[in-house]
Design a protein around this motif. Structure first.
Motif, mmCIF file in Angstrom:
data_model
loop_
_atom_site.group_PDB
_atom_site.id
_atom_site.type_symbol
_atom_site.label_atom_id
_atom_site.label_comp_id
_atom_site.label_asym_id
_atom_site.label_seq_id
_atom_site.Cartn_x
_atom_site.Cartn_y
_atom_site.Cartn_z
ATOM 1 N N GLU A 162 0.809 -1.205 0.000
ATOM 2 C CA GLU A 162 0.000 0.000 0.000
ATOM 3 C C GLU A 162 0.847 1.262 0.000
ATOM 4 O OE1 GLU A 162 -3.935 -1.667 2.324
ATOM 5 O OE2 GLU A 162 -2.239 -0.928 3.482
ATOM 6 N N VAL A 163 2.116 1.135 0.351
ATOM 7 C CA VAL A 163 3.052 2.255 0.362
ATOM 8 C C VAL A 163 4.247 1.869 -0.510
ATOM 9 C CG1 VAL A 163 4.526 3.722 1.769
ATOM 10 C CG2 VAL A 163 2.327 2.949 2.677
ATOM 11 N N TYR A 173 1.193 6.373 -1.872
ATOM 12 C CA TYR A 173 0.375 5.512 -1.030
ATOM 13 C C TYR A 173 -1.011 5.397 -1.632
ATOM 14 C CZ TYR A 173 -0.853 10.141 0.781
ATOM 15 O OH TYR A 173 -1.232 11.450 0.892
ATOM 16 N N ALA A 218 2.736 5.311 6.246
ATOM 17 C CA ALA A 218 1.453 5.996 6.272
ATOM 18 C C ALA A 218 0.656 5.504 7.469
ATOM 19 C CB ALA A 218 0.684 5.715 4.983
#
Lengths: 109, 115
Positions: A3-4, A25, A89
């Protein structure tokens, strides 16, 4: 897919060069963190930002919420800046950190 | 102000053995995290405590990993039995609380090698 995502994975520079490390992200976040990890050492928090830009010495971090993108810049790089730089994040109900894989920066004298 | 303390710093064991790591967070920090960082990867959250209660252990392999924070201060993480793929750095972090602006402070980590 993580996701990042960070880029580049590895970066080699000469002393004095301007450095940029990018982070994208895909999740909604409450804050974006930049962290520094030296070989064999623990992790140190550099910045936590949710909008705009922050500056600390030769380090500058920016974030664009609409584009879900953040950058870490190092001006006048020095060999002591050599480290792994990690973007993370935080989001969700627990503000859990999701980390990128890190960027290994080597600054040669 | 003292930082997050972890011990041991290094541990080498054989597969199927047991191992335990200890973490003492910054005084007054209610939230404590254990992360696993495999070489070349970013840290992965194993478990998050708020005082002595578990907030998130969704990524903890519960068949072999366990963690406790009985008095809401220091914490132990145990692996029993260890596998080769458990070789990693185990990081402990703490924060004042678990809000969006709470910075996490990391310990030096324990580097585990499973042979």
């Amino acid at each position: 897919k993580n996701e990042v995502e960070q880029s580049p994975q590895n970066l080699t520079a000469q002393e004095g060069e301007f450095i940029t490390i990018n982070c994208s992200y895909s999740v909604g976040i409450s804050a974006l963190h930049w962290l520094q990890q030296h070989p064999g050492g623990g992790i140190v928090s550099l910045f936590m930002l949710s909008s705009g830009k922050k500056k600390h010495g030769r380090l500058i971090a920016t974030i664009n919420i609409q584009e879900k993108h953040s950058s870490l810049h190092i001006t006048a790089s020095h060999p002591r800046d050599s480290a792994v730089y990690i973007c993370a994040a935080s989001g969700g109900s627990n503000y859990k950190l999701t980390f990128g894989k890190g960027t290994l920066l080597t600054v040669n004298p | 102000e003292a930082g997050v303390a972890q011990s041991p710093r290094y541990k080498i064991i054989e597969k199927r053995q047991s191992v335990a790591f200890w973490c003492n967070p910054i005084s007054g920090h209610a939230t404590l995290y254990w992360y696993q960082q495999i070489l070349g990867q970013g840290p992965k959250l194993l478990i998050q405590f708020q005082n002595n209660g578990v907030v998130d252990d969704s990524q903890l392999p519960k068949d072999r990993f366990s963690a406790e924070r009985l008095k809401g201060v220091d914490s132990t993480l145990k692996i029993q039995p260890a596998k080769l793929e458990d070789s990693a750095v185990y990081l402990c972090a703490s924060s004042l609380s678990r809000g969006p602006r709470d910075e996490q402070f990391f310990g030096p980590g324990t580097r585990l090698t499973v042979l």
